[in-house]
Design a protein around this motif. Structure first.
Motif, PDB file in Angstrom:
ATOM      1  N   ILE A   1       0.839  -1.210   0.000  1.00  0.00           N
ATOM      2  CA  ILE A   1       0.000   0.000   0.000  1.00  0.00           C
ATOM      3  C   ILE A   1       0.871   1.256   0.000  1.00  0.00           C
ATOM      4  O   ILE A   1       0.647   2.186  -0.792  1.00  0.00           O
ATOM      5  CB  ILE A   1      -0.934   0.001   1.229  1.00  0.00           C
ATOM      6  CG1 ILE A   1      -1.950  -1.127   1.119  1.00  0.00           C
ATOM      7  CG2 ILE A   1      -1.646   1.354   1.359  1.00  0.00           C
ATOM      8  CD1 ILE A   1      -2.746  -1.368   2.395  1.00  0.00           C
ATOM      9  N   ALA A   2       1.877   1.287   0.871  1.00  0.00           N
ATOM     10  CA  ALA A   2       2.751   2.462   0.950  1.00  0.00           C
ATOM     11  C   ALA A   2       3.480   2.693  -0.361  1.00  0.00           C
ATOM     12  O   ALA A   2       3.617   3.835  -0.826  1.00  0.00           O
ATOM     13  CB  ALA A   2       3.752   2.296   2.095  1.00  0.00           C
ATOM     14  N   GLY A   3       3.954   1.619  -0.978  1.00  0.00           N
ATOM     15  CA  GLY A   3       4.658   1.758  -2.247  1.00  0.00           C
ATOM     16  C   GLY A   3       3.769   2.300  -3.351  1.00  0.00           C
ATOM     17  O   GLY A   3       4.182   3.149  -4.151  1.00  0.00           O
ATOM     18  N   LEU A   4       2.525   1.834  -3.396  1.00  0.00           N
ATOM     19  CA  LEU A   4       1.580   2.314  -4.405  1.00  0.00           C
ATOM     20  C   LEU A   4       1.262   3.796  -4.208  1.00  0.00           C
ATOM     21  O   LEU A   4       1.250   4.575  -5.164  1.00  0.00           O
ATOM     22  CB  LEU A   4       0.290   1.488  -4.356  1.00  0.00           C
ATOM     23  CG  LEU A   4       0.354   0.083  -4.949  1.00  0.00           C
ATOM     24  CD1 LEU A   4      -0.918  -0.686  -4.642  1.00  0.00           C
ATOM     25  CD2 LEU A   4       0.575   0.145  -6.450  1.00  0.00           C
ATOM     26  N   VAL A   5       0.985   4.166  -2.966  1.00  0.00           N
ATOM     27  CA  VAL A   5       0.633   5.563  -2.684  1.00  0.00           C
ATOM     28  C   VAL A   5       1.812   6.485  -2.980  1.00  0.00           C
ATOM     29  O   VAL A   5       1.647   7.552  -3.591  1.00  0.00           O
ATOM     30  CB  VAL A   5       0.165   5.708  -1.216  1.00  0.00           C
ATOM     31  CG1 VAL A   5      -0.031   7.185  -0.856  1.00  0.00           C
ATOM     32  CG2 VAL A   5      -1.127   4.933  -0.986  1.00  0.00           C
ATOM     33  N   ASN A   6       3.008   6.091  -2.555  1.00  0.00           N
ATOM     34  CA  ASN A   6       4.190   6.914  -2.808  1.00  0.00           C
ATOM     35  C   ASN A   6       4.485   7.039  -4.297  1.00  0.00           C
ATOM     36  O   ASN A   6       4.868   8.104  -4.778  1.00  0.00           O
ATOM     37  CB  ASN A   6       5.407   6.330  -2.090  1.00  0.00           C
ATOM     38  CG  ASN A   6       5.413   6.639  -0.606  1.00  0.00           C
ATOM     39  OD1 ASN A   6       4.349   6.835  -0.016  1.00  0.00           O
ATOM     40  ND2 ASN A   6       6.575   6.681   0.007  1.00  0.00           N
ATOM     41  N   THR A   7       4.316   5.940  -5.044  1.00  0.00           N
ATOM     42  CA  THR A   7       4.563   5.979  -6.487  1.00  0.00           C
ATOM     43  C   THR A   7       3.551   6.886  -7.180  1.00  0.00           C
ATOM     44  O   THR A   7       3.902   7.654  -8.082  1.00  0.00           O
ATOM     45  CB  THR A   7       4.490   4.561  -7.084  1.00  0.00           C
ATOM     46  OG1 THR A   7       5.440   3.725  -6.417  1.00  0.00           O
ATOM     47  CG2 THR A   7       4.797   4.571  -8.570  1.00  0.00           C
ATOM     48  N   PHE A   8       2.301   6.815  -6.751  1.00  0.00           N
ATOM     49  CA  PHE A   8       1.271   7.698  -7.311  1.00  0.00           C
ATOM     50  C   PHE A   8       1.632   9.162  -7.045  1.00  0.00           C
ATOM     51  O   PHE A   8       1.543  10.006  -7.941  1.00  0.00           O
ATOM     52  CB  PHE A   8      -0.088   7.364  -6.697  1.00  0.00           C
ATOM     53  CG  PHE A   8      -1.200   8.251  -7.184  1.00  0.00           C
ATOM     54  CD1 PHE A   8      -1.866   7.966  -8.359  1.00  0.00           C
ATOM     55  CD2 PHE A   8      -1.569   9.380  -6.475  1.00  0.00           C
ATOM     56  CE1 PHE A   8      -2.892   8.786  -8.825  1.00  0.00           C
ATOM     57  CE2 PHE A   8      -2.586  10.211  -6.924  1.00  0.00           C
ATOM     58  CZ  PHE A   8      -3.243   9.911  -8.103  1.00  0.00           C
ATOM     59  N   ALA A   9       2.046   9.470  -5.822  1.00  0.00           N
ATOM     60  CA  ALA A   9       2.414  10.842  -5.480  1.00  0.00           C
ATOM     61  C   ALA A   9       3.618  11.314  -6.286  1.00  0.00           C
ATOM     62  O   ALA A   9       3.681  12.469  -6.725  1.00  0.00           O
ATOM     63  CB  ALA A   9       2.708  10.954  -3.983  1.00  0.00           C
ATOM     64  N   ALA A  10       4.587  10.413  -6.492  1.00  0.00           N
ATOM     65  CA  ALA A  10       5.784  10.776  -7.263  1.00  0.00           C
ATOM     66  C   ALA A  10       5.421  11.082  -8.711  1.00  0.00           C
ATOM     67  O   ALA A  10       6.014  11.968  -9.336  1.00  0.00           O
ATOM     68  CB  ALA A  10       6.805   9.637  -7.207  1.00  0.00           C
ATOM     69  N   MET A  11       4.440  10.380  -9.257  1.00  0.00           N
ATOM     70  CA  MET A  11       4.003  10.624 -10.623  1.00  0.00           C
ATOM     71  C   MET A  11       3.465  12.043 -10.784  1.00  0.00           C
ATOM     72  O   MET A  11       3.615  12.664 -11.837  1.00  0.00           O
ATOM     73  CB  MET A  11       2.924   9.612 -11.025  1.00  0.00           C
ATOM     74  CG  MET A  11       3.421   8.205 -11.229  1.00  0.00           C
ATOM     75  SD  MET A  11       2.042   7.029 -11.409  1.00  0.00           S
ATOM     76  CE  MET A  11       1.146   7.767 -12.770  1.00  0.00           C
TER      77      MET A  11
END
Length: 373
Positions: free
Chosen positions: A286-296
């Motif tokens: 979950i953390a990886g998905l949210v962080n990747t979305f924010a980085a995008m």
């Protein structure tokens, strides 16, 4: 002194409101323990608004630094003139930040009375576009703290007691590139109290705090051998916390490719090779998905449309094996979406996304809606 408790994020919103309303006669005093992000809050405001930032450490000053006289000769006559302090901005717009204010002795604090209340030192006025914020540790923190004179305390309005919030910190972490393993570890309710664990009665130099977790994130990015980084992490958050963190650190190489999920290449949890229902793995995903979305959102030309990434996010989390993690993932992405939208880094309506509608109408989504009403 009775103080209103706010999170760092709430403190930031208060300062933003004061600056946006151009209310220069409300100098803010932020109280709080070391490492919780008081200084960071003020810097974030100036960076977000694109205004100046002047950091003043009173502990490094003498009273004479505020009123330094020199002789000026004019028309054959000499007179005493008071020099303008270099730290007192005359033009532009920004925040004058009195950091660690109560670390200075009362005599030095007293030297700042006039500039905080009257916005001037002698005949030298603080620029009209400048606002004032101060910060200080608590007397119970075993830090270098002197009691703030009541006359000075009365010049601040409001006084705010800043305490970290795990939910607010997770949003900040996602939008500032904090390592997902750190976010995952602190997302686990069993570990969330480690976000900030400061015990002033214990004579310790190392303790977990929002500042030290940012340090752990940087250590993980160094790429040094595991034994070395383990010792570095223990020297940043303490042995007890570092030992607990090791469980999450070991899942790092086992987590899925987050871009594949957001792009739709992987659409369900069952498609992930080696997926585990262990809480550390689920929180890490979950953390990886949210962080990747924010980085995008920080990339000006995204290869993947953000609306599609959000849709794929919700389609994937609906397949997570435990309902509490589905609700947690939905809450996390919605909070990050709200912050990115406020910062104008994304420009779509979340309610229009098919994936969000499916989530909001599900049992897990309804549970989240009820919890946030």
């Amino acid at each position: 002194m009775e103080l209103n408790v706010v999170s760092p994020q709430e403190a930031k919103q208060i300062i933003l409101a004061i600056v946006r309303k151009e209310e220069k006669t409300l100098p803010v005093m932020l109280w709080g323990s070391p490492g919780i992000g008081k200084s960071s809050v003020v810097r974030q405001v100036t960076e977000e608004l694109g205004i100046g930032f002047v950091d003043i450490r009173l502990l490094l000053f003498d009273p004479v630094d505020f009123r330094l006289p020199y002789f000026e000769e004019k028309d054959g006559k000499k007179r005493v003139v008071w020099a303008r302090p270099s730290f007192l901005p005359e033009s532009g717009k920004g925040i004058l930040f009195w950091d660690d204010m109560v670390s200075a002795p009362p005599s030095i604090q007293a030297a700042a009375y006039q500039v905080i209340l009257d916005r001037k030192i002698g005949e030298h006025a603080l620029g009209d576009g400048w606002y004032q914020v101060a910060a200080g540790n608590l007397e119970t923190d075993r830090a270098i703290v002197h009691k703030m004179p009541s006359a000075l305390a009365n010049r601040f309005a409001p006084h705010l007691l800043v305490k970290p919030s795990i939910e607010g910190w997770k949003v900040w972490a996602a939008t500032h590139g904090i390592n997902p393993l750190v976010v995952a570890f602190l997302s686990d309710p069993a570990n969330s109290h480690f976000l900030f664990k400061f015990e002033p009665e214990r004579d310790t130099k190392v303790f977990p705090s929002p500042r030290s977790w940012e340090g752990v994130s940087k250590i993980l990015s160094l790429g040094v051998e595991e034994l070395t980084s383990t010792k570095m992490i223990a020297g940043t958050v303490g042995d007890e916390v570092a030992t607990a963190f090791e469980v999450y650190r070991k899942i790092g190489d086992k987590l899925p490719n987050f871009t594949d999920i957001l792009s739709g290449k992987v659409r369900s949890f069952e498609q992930i090779k080696g997926a585990s229902e262990d809480p550390s793995y689920l929180f890490g995903t979950i953390a990886g998905l949210v962080n990747t979305f924010a980085a995008m959102a920080n990339v000006s030309k995204q290869k993947l449309p953000m609306t599609l990434a959000m849709d794929n996010f919700f389609e994937f989390i609906m397949t997570l094996p435990k309902s509490e993690f589905i609700a947690s993932a939905g809450a996390d992405i919605y909070a990050v979406y709200s912050e990115l939208s406020r910062l104008k880094k994304i420009h779509f309506a979340i309610s229009a996304i098919e994936g969000y509608l499916r989530f909001s109408q599900s049992e897990h989504g309804q549970r989240l809606v009820r919890a946030t009403m």
